[in-house]
Design a protein around this motif. Structure first.
Motif, mmCIF file in Angstrom:
data_model
loop_
_atom_site.group_PDB
_atom_site.id
_atom_site.type_symbol
_atom_site.label_atom_id
_atom_site.label_comp_id
_atom_site.label_asym_id
_atom_site.label_seq_id
_atom_site.Cartn_x
_atom_site.Cartn_y
_atom_site.Cartn_z
ATOM 1 N N VAL A 93 0.845 -1.197 0.000
ATOM 2 C CA VAL A 93 0.000 0.000 0.000
ATOM 3 C C VAL A 93 0.879 1.246 0.000
ATOM 4 O O VAL A 93 1.854 1.330 0.761
ATOM 5 N N PHE A 94 0.501 2.199 -0.835
ATOM 6 C CA PHE A 94 1.263 3.435 -0.964
ATOM 7 C C PHE A 94 0.288 4.620 -1.014
ATOM 8 O O PHE A 94 -0.831 4.497 -1.508
ATOM 9 N N SER A 95 0.738 5.763 -0.517
ATOM 10 C CA SER A 95 -0.106 6.962 -0.562
ATOM 11 C C SER A 95 0.774 8.167 -0.836
ATOM 12 O O SER A 95 1.922 8.230 -0.391
ATOM 13 N N LEU A 96 0.227 9.127 -1.549
ATOM 14 C CA LEU A 96 0.989 10.310 -1.918
ATOM 15 C C LEU A 96 0.322 11.573 -1.394
ATOM 16 O O LEU A 96 -0.869 11.575 -1.069
ATOM 17 N N ASP A 97 1.118 12.637 -1.319
ATOM 18 C CA ASP A 97 0.590 13.988 -1.131
ATOM 19 C C ASP A 97 0.567 14.672 -2.487
ATOM 20 O O ASP A 97 1.502 14.555 -3.277
ATOM 21 N N TYR A 98 -0.482 15.407 -2.763
ATOM 22 C CA TYR A 98 -0.580 16.126 -4.033
ATOM 23 C C TYR A 98 -1.339 17.420 -3.807
ATOM 24 O O TYR A 98 -2.010 17.611 -2.792
ATOM 25 N N GLY A 99 -1.250 18.316 -4.782
ATOM 26 C CA GLY A 99 -2.016 19.556 -4.741
ATOM 27 C C GLY A 99 -1.618 20.493 -3.630
ATOM 28 O O GLY A 99 -2.451 21.246 -3.117
ATOM 29 N N GLN A 100 -0.307 20.499 -3.279
ATOM 30 C CA GLN A 100 0.145 21.397 -2.225
ATOM 31 C C GLN A 100 0.184 22.846 -2.719
ATOM 32 O O GLN A 100 0.509 23.108 -3.873
ATOM 33 N N LEU A 101 -0.152 23.767 -1.826
ATOM 34 C CA LEU A 101 0.001 25.186 -2.102
ATOM 35 C C LEU A 101 1.214 25.715 -1.356
ATOM 36 O O LEU A 101 1.538 25.225 -0.270
ATOM 37 N N PRO A 102 1.902 26.710 -1.905
ATOM 38 C CA PRO A 102 3.058 27.272 -1.207
ATOM 39 C C PRO A 102 2.686 27.774 0.181
ATOM 40 O O PRO A 102 1.654 28.412 0.375
ATOM 41 N N LEU A 103 3.508 27.441 1.150
ATOM 42 C CA LEU A 103 3.379 27.936 2.523
ATOM 43 C C LEU A 103 2.151 27.397 3.249
ATOM 44 O O LEU A 103 1.766 27.931 4.284
ATOM 45 N N TYR A 123 4.063 9.653 -9.359
ATOM 46 C CA TYR A 123 4.062 8.761 -8.196
ATOM 47 C C TYR A 123 3.782 7.322 -8.613
ATOM 48 O O TYR A 123 4.427 6.392 -8.095
ATOM 49 N N VAL A 124 2.854 7.114 -9.517
ATOM 50 C CA VAL A 124 2.570 5.760 -9.988
ATOM 51 C C VAL A 124 3.820 5.144 -10.611
ATOM 52 O O VAL A 124 4.151 3.980 -10.358
ATOM 53 N N ASP A 125 4.544 5.929 -11.405
ATOM 54 C CA ASP A 125 5.778 5.421 -12.009
ATOM 55 C C ASP A 125 6.780 5.015 -10.924
ATOM 56 O O ASP A 125 7.482 3.999 -11.058
ATOM 57 N N ARG A 126 6.843 5.798 -9.860
ATOM 58 C CA ARG A 126 7.749 5.471 -8.760
ATOM 59 C C ARG A 126 7.348 4.158 -8.093
ATOM 60 O O ARG A 126 8.201 3.309 -7.806
ATOM 61 N N VAL A 127 6.069 3.969 -7.856
ATOM 62 C CA VAL A 127 5.582 2.741 -7.212
ATOM 63 C C VAL A 127 5.837 1.533 -8.102
ATOM 64 O O VAL A 127 6.277 0.472 -7.644
ATOM 65 N N LEU A 128 5.566 1.666 -9.398
ATOM 66 C CA LEU A 128 5.787 0.550 -10.318
ATOM 67 C C LEU A 128 7.267 0.180 -10.371
ATOM 68 O O LEU A 128 7.621 -1.011 -10.401
ATOM 69 N N ALA A 129 8.124 1.185 -10.396
ATOM 70 C CA ALA A 129 9.555 0.907 -10.440
ATOM 71 C C ALA A 129 10.022 0.205 -9.171
ATOM 72 O O ALA A 129 10.855 -0.715 -9.221
ATOM 73 N N ALA A 130 9.489 0.614 -8.022
ATOM 74 C CA ALA A 130 9.913 0.030 -6.749
ATOM 75 C C ALA A 130 9.421 -1.399 -6.566
ATOM 76 O O ALA A 130 10.116 -2.248 -6.016
#
Length: 297
Positions: A93-103, A123-130
């Motif tokens: 299981v993997f989870s990401l952070d996305y849609g961050q705003l500055p500060l 992120y999906v590419d990172r998970v598939l590679a790992a």
């Protein structure tokens, strides 16, 4: 009974705050460095058994599961119930952070949704590679159940995704229980929100983003879709706007499975054992078992 039920009342009260008001509040939040938050949340996820990049999918569960949080959520808080639920059942299981705003620390999913989809793609590419897997499955809550559809449709994600499960997704936008209509009476407020937190206005019924996303059909070939909704949703409204049309689609109203389930928008994603069970069925349909009121464990 899930141990997180005790936070239900607090979460339900929290969701009744107006999204436009929250958008303005978040945009005005004083600057706080985000690095410490990112480190703390990542460590918490690994200690909870997910975001472990040494995990290798099993024969029983050959695809890693990517969890996509909702608006104002993050990669840990949104999944404190469901991620361990899946880990205990043998999933990577993997989870990401996305849609961050500055500060703006901790609260994510506020940036333009098309850009958030690009973060998901990487992120999906990172998970598939790992993991060495050929495809992932995805489970998303609220915006996180809708945003991956942009990735599938426009960013080449379909060959990399087997199934998308949306829990209370904003697939066709929201009226926020009718409150978004108030924007018509306050000219300029929508523009202010769009500049400060564009991910919010992208989810309003009739937005340019949603028109583009849904033009030509809700689905893409080769992906299985499941939508899990509650009739008590007060955020993604009307709740039937969450449902998808097209091949390989299963729309589920949780009250059809258990009439006494009273989960609303937040609790269906955070603590609802029936929604968890139905989502697990969607991830492994060959071994699915009926979801009933007794599935809340």
């Amino acid at each position: 009974m899930l141990p997180w039920r005790r936070i239900r009342r607090f979460r339900k009260t929290k969701t009744r705050t107006l999204l436009p008001a929250l958008a303005l509040a978040v945009a005005a939040t004083a600057a706080t460095p985000t690095a410490a938050f990112a480190t703390d949340t990542a460590s918490e996820a690994v200690s909870g058994g997910w975001n472990n990049y040494s995990c290798k999918p099993s024969a029983q569960h050959p695809r890693p599961v990517v969890l996509v949080h909702g608006t104002f959520g993050n990669s840990v808080d949104n999944w404190l119930g469901f991620a361990p639920y899946l880990v205990q059942r043998g999933y990577c299981v993997f989870s990401l952070d996305y849609g961050q705003l500055p500060l703006v620390p901790l609260f994510h999913g506020l940036g333009p949704i098309d850009r958030s989809a690009k973060q998901l793609s990487a992120y999906v590419d990172r998970v598939l590679a790992a993991t060495g897997a050929a495809k992932v499955d995805m489970v998303g809550h609220s915006q996180g159940g809708m945003m991956p559809r942009y990735y599938l449709k426009f960013l080449g994600g379909a060959p990399k995704v087997n199934a998308l499960v949306g829990i209370a997704p904003t697939n066709h936008g929201t009226t926020l229980s009718g409150l978004t209509r108030l924007l018509d009476y306050f000219p300029g407020v929508g523009d202010i929100i769009a500049r400060g937190a564009p991910g919010l206005m992208d989810q309003v019924v009739g937005s340019d983003f949603l028109r583009r996303l849904n033009e030509g059909g809700d689905t893409v070939p080769g992906v299985r879709y499941t939508v899990i909704s509650t009739k008590y949703d007060e955020v993604a409204t009307p709740y039937r706007a969450q449902f998808l049309s097209g091949p390989n689609v299963k729309n589920v109203l949780i009250q059809d499975l258990c009439p006494t389930d009273i989960s609303e928008h937040v609790t269906i994603g955070l603590t609802d054992g029936l929604a968890f069970h139905e989502a697990a069925n969607a991830l492994n349909p060959e071994h699915a078992t009926p979801t009933t009121c007794a599935s809340d464990d």
